[in-house]
Design an enzyme around this catalytic site. Sequence first.
Site, short mmCIF file in Angstrom:
data_model
loop_
_atom_site.label_atom_id
_atom_site.label_comp_id
_atom_site.label_asym_id
_atom_site.label_seq_id
_atom_site.Cartn_x
_atom_site.Cartn_y
_atom_site.Cartn_z
CB THR A 191 -1.99 1.61 -3.78
OG1 THR A 191 -2.48 1.87 -2.36
CG2 THR A 191 -0.51 0.50 -3.76
N GLY A 221 -2.65 -5.84 3.33
CA GLY A 221 -3.33 -6.61 2.32
C GLY A 221 -2.52 -7.05 0.60
CG ASP A 222 -2.93 -5.83 -2.96
OD1 ASP A 222 -3.00 -5.20 -2.49
OD2 ASP A 222 -2.44 -5.72 -4.98
CB THR A 242 -3.61 0.31 -7.64
OG1 THR A 242 -4.31 1.08 -6.53
CG2 THR A 242 -4.58 0.74 -8.80
N GLY A 243 -6.38 -1.45 -5.75
CA GLY A 243 -7.12 -1.75 -5.87
C GLY A 243 -7.99 -2.59 -3.93
N GLY A 245 -7.35 -5.50 -1.61
CA GLY A 245 -6.27 -6.02 -2.50
C GLY A 245 -6.47 -7.65 -1.78
C1 SD4 Z 1 -4.76 -2.64 -0.47
N1 SD4 Z 1 -4.34 -2.52 -2.67
O1 SD4 Z 1 -4.05 -2.81 0.83
C2 SD4 Z 1 -4.28 -1.98 -1.61
C3 SD4 Z 1 -5.03 -1.13 -1.19
C4 SD4 Z 1 -5.13 0.37 -2.90
O2 SD4 Z 1 -5.15 2.51 -3.97
O3 SD4 Z 1 -4.51 -0.36 -3.59
N2 SD4 Z 1 -5.42 1.41 -2.54
O4 SD4 Z 1 -5.58 -3.34 -0.91
#
Ligand code: SD4
Length: 331
Positions: A191, A221-222, A242-243, A245
Amino acid sequence: MKRRKFLKNSAAGSAGLISASLVVSCKQESNILPTNQKNLKSIKPIVICTWDFHNASAKAWEVLKDGGSSLDAVEQGVRIEEADINNQTVGIGGRPDRDGNVTLDACIMDKDGNCGAVLCMQNIAHPVTVARKVMEDTPHVMLAGKGAEHFAYEKGFKKTNLLTEKSKAEWQEWKKTSQYKPIINIENHDTIGMLAIDSNGDISGACTTSGMAYKIGGRVGDSPIIGAGLFVDNEVGGATATGVGEEVVRTVGSFLIVELMRQGKSPQEACEEGVKRIIEKNKDKVDFQIGFIAVNKQGETGGYCIHPGFSYRVYSENGHINHPSAAYIKT
Ligand code: SD4
């Protein structure tokens, strides 16, 4: 009424009520930089983004070097990843939800605190630009699903198939077990969240994603949530995430980091504290990745994550550098 017009009208209407001296004193009040940061020579322009996005950060830098605004820089920068079919977490080529639909989330925020976002939008290749149109051309902040998609068509965006053969084949393979167990640094990788400061010293940010692979249809997500996946305060700095969310939303991570910088923490310290808040909420069960990055008004940068493997790229006069992020969990 369009937001700009509304602001203009209301500003004009109230101008007579506000004395010049009050305006001056508000300006002084808002000079809230922590004393330990006041005398630093600021680094600008500068761009910082999640992960090792060489081309996206170079594009943003090009805009900034030509005297462009930080808002244009972040939009143009993240569009590079939205268009890249090899990035399976953003834009075209993104991994789908469990029903095979690619749904995109994005947001953008400018120096004045204006922001726009699209959530769970299908068939449109550049959600960040739609988010900017939400910000600039509507009285709203967020548009979701079909409403966002129809708004994009009205604005001239073309219907685009976002599911590539590669992502489709992987999804069909996933369906054999249908287990939702995001793999650290794989299904929460790539992301793009980007922050920039232009030559005027103004800060903007953008964040765009296809979200967690094989999520339940409709999940958001976030990344498009102002305060969670992205936050900018032009007097203090910006942060993005990122991560997984859900965990960022629970702590309103990016807003928290900007507020910590307002209170005097460096971007690095603020990102570390942001990660620690998430750890505290999850006790021993941190089997997921989160990465935060931040920049303050002086152009100092920082990044921190839960598990090793996250990195962020910074582009300034000092070079174009990929920084492996320090991690809470040491290997
Ligand atoms: C989510 N934060 O939709 C995003 C996913 C993400 O690299 O960061 N992917 O939760």
